[in-house]
Design a protein around this motif. Structure first.
Motif, PDB file in Angstrom:
ATOM      1  N   LYS A 157       0.795  -1.232   0.000  1.00 44.38           N
ATOM      2  CA  LYS A 157       0.000   0.000   0.000  1.00 44.38           C
ATOM      3  C   LYS A 157       0.825   1.278   0.000  1.00 44.38           C
ATOM      4  O   LYS A 157       0.282   2.370   0.168  1.00 44.38           O
ATOM      5  CB  LYS A 157      -0.958  -0.016   1.181  1.00 44.38           C
ATOM      6  N   LYS A 158       2.120   1.159  -0.215  1.00 45.24           N
ATOM      7  CA  LYS A 158       2.949   2.360  -0.264  1.00 45.24           C
ATOM      8  C   LYS A 158       2.752   3.061  -1.611  1.00 45.24           C
ATOM      9  O   LYS A 158       2.555   2.426  -2.638  1.00 45.24           O
ATOM     10  CB  LYS A 158       4.412   2.002  -0.041  1.00 45.24           C
ATOM     11  N   LYS A 159       2.817   4.379  -1.598  1.00 46.41           N
ATOM     12  CA  LYS A 159       2.477   5.180  -2.768  1.00 46.41           C
ATOM     13  C   LYS A 159       3.661   5.353  -3.721  1.00 46.41           C
ATOM     14  O   LYS A 159       4.801   5.534  -3.297  1.00 46.41           O
ATOM     15  CB  LYS A 159       1.977   6.556  -2.332  1.00 46.41           C
ATOM     16  N   ILE A 160       3.348   5.306  -5.019  1.00 45.12           N
ATOM     17  CA  ILE A 160       4.323   5.492  -6.086  1.00 45.12           C
ATOM     18  C   ILE A 160       3.894   6.722  -6.895  1.00 45.12           C
ATOM     19  O   ILE A 160       2.712   6.897  -7.194  1.00 45.12           O
ATOM     20  CB  ILE A 160       4.379   4.267  -7.022  1.00 45.12           C
ATOM     21  N   PHE A 219      -3.639   0.931 -12.068  1.00 49.55           N
ATOM     22  CA  PHE A 219      -2.386   1.360 -11.447  1.00 49.55           C
ATOM     23  C   PHE A 219      -2.633   1.663  -9.966  1.00 49.55           C
ATOM     24  O   PHE A 219      -2.645   2.820  -9.552  1.00 49.55           O
ATOM     25  CB  PHE A 219      -1.833   2.592 -12.173  1.00 49.55           C
ATOM     26  N   PRO A 220      -2.859   0.637  -9.161  1.00 48.83           N
ATOM     27  CA  PRO A 220      -3.167   0.851  -7.744  1.00 48.83           C
ATOM     28  C   PRO A 220      -2.021   1.535  -7.002  1.00 48.83           C
ATOM     29  O   PRO A 220      -0.856   1.191  -7.188  1.00 48.83           O
ATOM     30  CB  PRO A 220      -3.400  -0.572  -7.214  1.00 48.83           C
ATOM     31  N   ASN A 221      -2.377   2.533  -6.204  1.00 50.69           N
ATOM     32  CA  ASN A 221      -1.404   3.260  -5.371  1.00 50.69           C
ATOM     33  C   ASN A 221      -0.368   4.039  -6.187  1.00 50.69           C
ATOM     34  O   ASN A 221       0.708   4.356  -5.687  1.00 50.69           O
ATOM     35  CB  ASN A 221      -0.687   2.299  -4.411  1.00 50.69           C
ATOM     36  N   VAL A 222      -0.702   4.336  -7.453  1.00 55.47           N
ATOM     37  CA  VAL A 222       0.191   5.111  -8.311  1.00 55.47           C
ATOM     38  C   VAL A 222      -0.485   6.434  -8.675  1.00 55.47           C
ATOM     39  O   VAL A 222      -1.631   6.445  -9.122  1.00 55.47           O
ATOM     40  CB  VAL A 222       0.536   4.343  -9.602  1.00 55.47           C
ATOM     41  N   ASP A 223       0.224   7.539  -8.483  1.00 55.56           N
ATOM     42  CA  ASP A 223      -0.220   8.857  -8.931  1.00 55.56           C
ATOM     43  C   ASP A 223       0.651   9.309 -10.087  1.00 55.56           C
ATOM     44  O   ASP A 223       1.744   8.792 -10.291  1.00 55.56           O
ATOM     45  CB  ASP A 223      -0.139   9.883  -7.796  1.00 55.56           C
ATOM     46  N   GLU A 253       8.496  14.429  -0.061  1.00 56.63           N
ATOM     47  CA  GLU A 253       9.224  13.316   0.573  1.00 56.63           C
ATOM     48  C   GLU A 253       8.350  12.434   1.445  1.00 56.63           C
ATOM     49  O   GLU A 253       8.526  11.217   1.492  1.00 56.63           O
ATOM     50  CB  GLU A 253      10.391  13.866   1.404  1.00 56.63           C
ATOM     51  N   SER A 254       7.410  13.031   2.148  1.00 55.81           N
ATOM     52  CA  SER A 254       6.571  12.245   3.056  1.00 55.81           C
ATOM     53  C   SER A 254       5.362  11.618   2.357  1.00 55.81           C
ATOM     54  O   SER A 254       4.618  10.844   2.974  1.00 55.81           O
ATOM     55  CB  SER A 254       6.074  13.139   4.205  1.00 55.81           C
ATOM     56  N   ASP A 255       5.171  11.927   1.086  1.00 51.94           N
ATOM     57  CA  ASP A 255       3.980  11.467   0.370  1.00 51.94           C
ATOM     58  C   ASP A 255       4.186  10.163  -0.392  1.00 51.94           C
ATOM     59  O   ASP A 255       3.234   9.411  -0.591  1.00 51.94           O
ATOM     60  CB  ASP A 255       3.515  12.537  -0.627  1.00 51.94           C
ATOM     61  N   TYR A 256       5.416   9.905  -0.837  1.00 48.37           N
ATOM     62  CA  TYR A 256       5.655   8.781  -1.737  1.00 48.37           C
ATOM     63  C   TYR A 256       6.883   7.973  -1.325  1.00 48.37           C
ATOM     64  O   TYR A 256       7.865   8.527  -0.839  1.00 48.37           O
ATOM     65  CB  TYR A 256       5.836   9.280  -3.179  1.00 48.37           C
ATOM     66  N   GLU A 257       6.800   6.662  -1.573  1.00 48.01           N
ATOM     67  CA  GLU A 257       7.914   5.771  -1.296  1.00 48.01           C
ATOM     68  C   GLU A 257       8.929   5.796  -2.443  1.00 48.01           C
ATOM     69  O   GLU A 257      10.134   5.804  -2.219  1.00 48.01           O
ATOM     70  CB  GLU A 257       7.409   4.342  -1.092  1.00 48.01           C
ATOM     71  N   VAL A 258       8.403   5.799  -3.664  1.00 54.00           N
ATOM     72  CA  VAL A 258       9.263   5.805  -4.855  1.00 54.00           C
ATOM     73  C   VAL A 258       8.695   6.784  -5.875  1.00 54.00           C
ATOM     74  O   VAL A 258       7.480   6.855  -6.067  1.00 54.00           O
ATOM     75  CB  VAL A 258       9.363   4.402  -5.507  1.00 54.00           C
TER      76      VAL A 258
END
Length: 265
Positions: free
Chosen positions: A32-35, A82-86, A119-124
């Motif tokens: 569930k981490k955001k990309i 594209f789950p969890n992808v913005d 920085e705090s919004d996305y893992e990659v």
């Protein structure tokens, strides 16, 4: 947050599908981490492909032109594939990037400064870079922690990979960056077993000139891309397909190299 630039000094080498395939693989493996995908190409192919919004009033053009622009305004949700992808959407106005940044201080570091705010919004973050060596490519390389270079089996594409390395040398010399990003490697896209003197020659050149940066991973040549488009889906609509398995191997290599937290094999 890790920032990866997918770049090549030549068009038509699979940067967009590489970016999207890695994004999907990471969204699956990191759960569930955001990309975030940053579409830095004025052709807008990535944005059109995955953005779920019909209207995008703010784009990366605003980010480069306006010093007070909030980068989150250029970020939109993607389709359900594209789950969890913005997506930070592109604009054809980026064709005039030097005009947009004419009044900006340190124009090669604009993207880096704005991504730092996320920085705090996305893992990659994955940056789909245009096939050029100009201001946009400089921004992508100045912003990233690591870079990845796809190429196809022709002399020009290999020159494109080497052009990226030369651009990094220039950015170091000009003190735009203080250290080289991690080289994740170069890999062949649309690979078919070399069965002619010409393709064998190019593969030999790739081995010679790319040396240790040449990855063993090869993305097979296939109609699977066209099938994915017809499905309005990602390449992962068939996760057992040889193309998907190759991209999964590539993504595993990236995760190991960057020591991505929470990546599950």
């Amino acid at each position: 947050m890790k920032i990866i630039t997918i770049c090549a000094g030549k068009g038509g080498v699979g940067k967009t599908y590489t970016t999207l395939s890695i994004a999907v693989e990471l969204s699956i493996k990191l759960k569930k981490k955001k990309i975030l995908v940053v579409d830095l190409d004025p052709s807008v192919n990535t944005s059109i492909r995955i953005c779920s919004e019909e209207e995008t009033p703010h784009t990366l053009a605003d980010l480069f032109e306006d010093v007070n622009f909030d980068p989150r305004k250029a970020i939109y949700p993607t389709s359900e594939n594209f789950p969890n992808v913005d997506i930070m959407v592109s604009s054809d106005k980026l064709d005039f990037i030097d005009r947009l940044v004419a009044k900006r201080k340190n124009p090669d570091q604009i993207l880096k400064r704005n991504l730092k705010k996320l920085e705090s919004d996305y893992e990659v973050v994955l940056i789909d870079c245009p096939p050029s060596r100009g201001t946009l490519a400089s921004n992508a390389l100045a912003a990233c922690d690591a870079y990845l270079t796809p190429f196809i089996l022709d002399d020009g594409a290999i020159d494109g990979v080497l052009a990226i390395n030369r651009l990094l040398d220039e950015l170091l010399e000009e003190e735009v960056i203080d250290k080289r990003p991690i080289q994740l490697g170069a890999f062949v896209v649309a690979f078919e077993k070399p069965n002619s003197r010409a393709t064998k020659h190019v593969m030999g050149l790739a081995t010679e000139y790319l040396n240790e940066s040449l990855l063993k991973v090869k993305i097979p040549g296939t109609t699977h891309v066209k099938e994915a488009v017809s499905h309005q889906s990602t390449l992962q609509f068939d996760r057992n397909h040889k193309v998907c398995l190759a991209y999964a191997t590539l993504t595993k290599h990236i995760a190991k190299k960057l020591e991505l937290r929470g990546y599950s094999n």
